[in-house]
Motif scaffolding. Sequence first.
Motif, mmCIF file in Angstrom:
data_model
loop_
_atom_site.group_PDB
_atom_site.id
_atom_site.type_symbol
_atom_site.label_atom_id
_atom_site.label_comp_id
_atom_site.label_asym_id
_atom_site.label_seq_id
_atom_site.Cartn_x
_atom_site.Cartn_y
_atom_site.Cartn_z
ATOM 1 N N GLU A 139 0.820 -1.209 0.000
ATOM 2 C CA GLU A 139 0.000 0.000 0.000
ATOM 3 C C GLU A 139 0.856 1.263 0.000
ATOM 4 O OE1 GLU A 139 -3.338 2.289 2.768
ATOM 5 O OE2 GLU A 139 -2.862 0.176 3.142
ATOM 6 N N VAL A 140 1.833 1.306 0.934
ATOM 7 C CA VAL A 140 2.657 2.508 1.044
ATOM 8 C C VAL A 140 3.605 2.614 -0.147
ATOM 9 C CG1 VAL A 140 4.376 3.713 2.445
ATOM 10 C CG2 VAL A 140 2.493 2.496 3.554
ATOM 11 N N GLY A 141 4.120 1.483 -0.622
ATOM 12 C CA GLY A 141 5.006 1.504 -1.784
ATOM 13 C C GLY A 141 4.309 2.045 -3.006
ATOM 14 N N SER A 142 3.033 1.678 -3.169
ATOM 15 C CA SER A 142 2.269 2.196 -4.297
ATOM 16 C C SER A 142 2.097 3.708 -4.200
ATOM 17 C CB SER A 142 0.899 1.507 -4.344
ATOM 18 O OG SER A 142 0.135 1.979 -5.422
ATOM 19 N N HIS A 167 6.754 1.228 9.409
ATOM 20 C CA HIS A 167 7.940 1.088 10.258
ATOM 21 C C HIS A 167 7.707 0.017 11.319
ATOM 22 C CE1 HIS A 167 10.673 2.079 13.594
ATOM 23 N NE2 HIS A 167 11.491 2.564 12.671
ATOM 24 N N SER A 168 6.546 0.070 11.972
ATOM 25 C CA SER A 168 6.224 -0.892 13.023
ATOM 26 C C SER A 168 6.149 -2.312 12.482
ATOM 27 C CB SER A 168 4.888 -0.508 13.673
ATOM 28 O OG SER A 168 4.445 -1.515 14.562
ATOM 29 N N ARG A 169 5.492 -2.472 11.333
ATOM 30 C CA ARG A 169 5.337 -3.822 10.779
ATOM 31 C C ARG A 169 6.644 -4.377 10.238
ATOM 32 N NH1 ARG A 169 -0.679 -4.169 7.946
ATOM 33 N NH2 ARG A 169 -1.846 -3.795 9.879
ATOM 34 N N GLU A 170 7.503 -3.498 9.679
ATOM 35 C CA GLU A 170 8.810 -3.962 9.199
ATOM 36 C C GLU A 170 9.653 -4.456 10.372
ATOM 37 O OE1 GLU A 170 12.781 -2.346 6.794
ATOM 38 O OE2 GLU A 170 10.908 -1.226 6.680
ATOM 39 N N HIS A 171 9.616 -3.712 11.473
ATOM 40 C CA HIS A 171 10.398 -4.101 12.646
ATOM 41 C C HIS A 171 9.890 -5.418 13.222
ATOM 42 C CE1 HIS A 171 12.238 -3.970 16.638
ATOM 43 N NE2 HIS A 171 13.138 -3.185 16.085
ATOM 44 N N ARG A 172 8.579 -5.594 13.257
ATOM 45 C CA ARG A 172 8.012 -6.832 13.800
ATOM 46 C C ARG A 172 8.310 -8.031 12.891
ATOM 47 N NH1 ARG A 172 4.253 -7.236 17.559
ATOM 48 N NH2 ARG A 172 3.056 -8.797 16.403
ATOM 49 N N ALA A 173 8.301 -7.805 11.595
ATOM 50 C CA ALA A 173 8.511 -8.909 10.657
ATOM 51 C C ALA A 173 9.975 -9.300 10.533
ATOM 52 C CB ALA A 173 7.966 -8.540 9.281
ATOM 53 N N LEU A 174 10.869 -8.300 10.508
ATOM 54 C CA LEU A 174 12.279 -8.561 10.215
ATOM 55 C C LEU A 174 13.197 -8.409 11.416
ATOM 56 C CD1 LEU A 174 12.487 -6.630 6.815
ATOM 57 C CD2 LEU A 174 11.861 -9.013 7.213
ATOM 58 N N GLY A 175 12.668 -7.826 12.504
ATOM 59 C CA GLY A 175 13.495 -7.640 13.694
ATOM 60 C C GLY A 175 14.311 -6.371 13.659
ATOM 61 N N HIS A 176 14.207 -5.610 12.590
ATOM 62 C CA HIS A 176 14.936 -4.351 12.460
ATOM 63 C C HIS A 176 14.284 -3.566 11.325
ATOM 64 C CE1 HIS A 176 16.654 -6.819 9.280
ATOM 65 N NE2 HIS A 176 17.022 -5.707 8.679
ATOM 66 N N THR A 177 14.679 -2.307 11.187
ATOM 67 C CA THR A 177 14.262 -1.515 10.030
ATOM 68 C C THR A 177 15.513 -1.118 9.260
ATOM 69 O OG1 THR A 177 14.241 0.469 11.431
ATOM 70 C CG2 THR A 177 12.139 -0.613 11.035
ATOM 71 N N GLU A 178 15.464 -1.316 7.963
ATOM 72 C CA GLU A 178 16.646 -1.087 7.128
ATOM 73 C C GLU A 178 16.892 0.391 6.869
ATOM 74 O OE1 GLU A 178 17.081 -3.038 3.453
ATOM 75 O OE2 GLU A 178 16.543 -4.991 4.227
ATOM 76 N N LYS A 179 18.150 0.781 6.976
ATOM 77 C CA LYS A 179 18.536 2.115 6.547
ATOM 78 C C LYS A 179 18.312 2.205 5.036
ATOM 79 C CE LYS A 179 22.524 5.228 6.228
ATOM 80 N NZ LYS A 179 23.970 5.390 6.470
ATOM 81 N N GLY A 180 17.526 3.193 4.621
ATOM 82 C CA GLY A 180 17.240 3.341 3.203
ATOM 83 C C GLY A 180 16.149 2.425 2.697
ATOM 84 N N GLY A 181 15.536 1.622 3.591
ATOM 85 C CA GLY A 181 14.469 0.727 3.196
ATOM 86 C C GLY A 181 13.157 1.468 2.952
ATOM 87 N N LEU A 182 12.109 0.695 2.691
ATOM 88 C CA LEU A 182 10.829 1.294 2.324
ATOM 89 C C LEU A 182 10.269 2.153 3.453
ATOM 90 C CD1 LEU A 182 8.947 1.347 -0.122
ATOM 91 C CD2 LEU A 182 7.659 -0.521 0.922
ATOM 92 N N ALA A 183 10.372 1.678 4.700
ATOM 93 C CA ALA A 183 9.861 2.470 5.827
ATOM 94 C C ALA A 183 10.649 3.770 5.971
ATOM 95 C CB ALA A 183 9.935 1.661 7.121
ATOM 96 N N ALA A 184 11.957 3.684 5.790
ATOM 97 C CA ALA A 184 12.791 4.885 5.879
ATOM 98 C C ALA A 184 12.438 5.873 4.761
ATOM 99 C CB ALA A 184 14.270 4.521 5.811
#
Length: 268
Positions: free
Chosen positions: A218-221, A239-256
């Motif tokens: 949704e957000v990527g679109s 950001h919250s869902r990325e952290h819960r799914a992957l255990g971290h949030t990527e620098k430069g990732g979609l949430a960032a």
Amino acid sequence: MAAKPTEAGQVISDIARAEGGTTKGSQSAQMQSELAKQRNFDQVSSDVGSKLDAAPESITKEDAQAVHRAQTRLEGQQPPSGSISSVAQHQAAVNEGATGSTASGTTTASSGIGGAPLDPTTQSQMDRQANYQDAASNVGGKLVNEPGNVTKEEADLLHSREQRAFGVTEKGGLASQAQHQVAENEGATSTLSNATPSDPSMQSQMDRQANYEDAAAEVGSKLANDPGNITKEDADLLHSREHRALGHTEKGGLAAQAQHQVAENTKP
């Protein structure tokens, strides 16, 4: 004022409209995911490439891991020799060897400068990375082409070699993906054999991953097609869902990227 969609974003938008909207697993969602992976790799490789050009001695293990992770996720396989990931890993090993030699008061040999050999600390680290790359190439290929055949022994070997090469195993990294795939494979086998549900902890992880993918689609679109309307709530949820799914949030990732876009949108 909303930014004009990129050419790739416009193509995805057209396909999404033809599909009646972006949904998980749809062509437009898959294209958006690949676009996000490409943008993440472009940003990380640009940052690390600049350091390699301007100050290679400043390349850290974390830099090498970041670009390796981004390239592996983009290409779906172990980055080849001579790639920016390989160069960054080599430079990080050289830098760590130099630090260790300097700290112990010994003379540090340069890496290939003037034909000088690498010092034993650096060579040992490079050997560990080469062992990891061999295992990663084998398991990474199976994850892409025949994930149902990834075995526990392969995942355990990759985990061990990643730990030895980098001192840590990344959450969401290749070894983690292999272990998750093994859990899925064993869960599927158990279900077929015993007609019982898969391990609740595995199901919970799969649910978290699915929730993240839904938010990312949704957000990527919106990032691709309507970035001016990205809200703080969109970015915080992703950001919250990325952290819960992957255990971290990527620098430069979609949430960032989403958080950066919110900052742009809220500028006076």
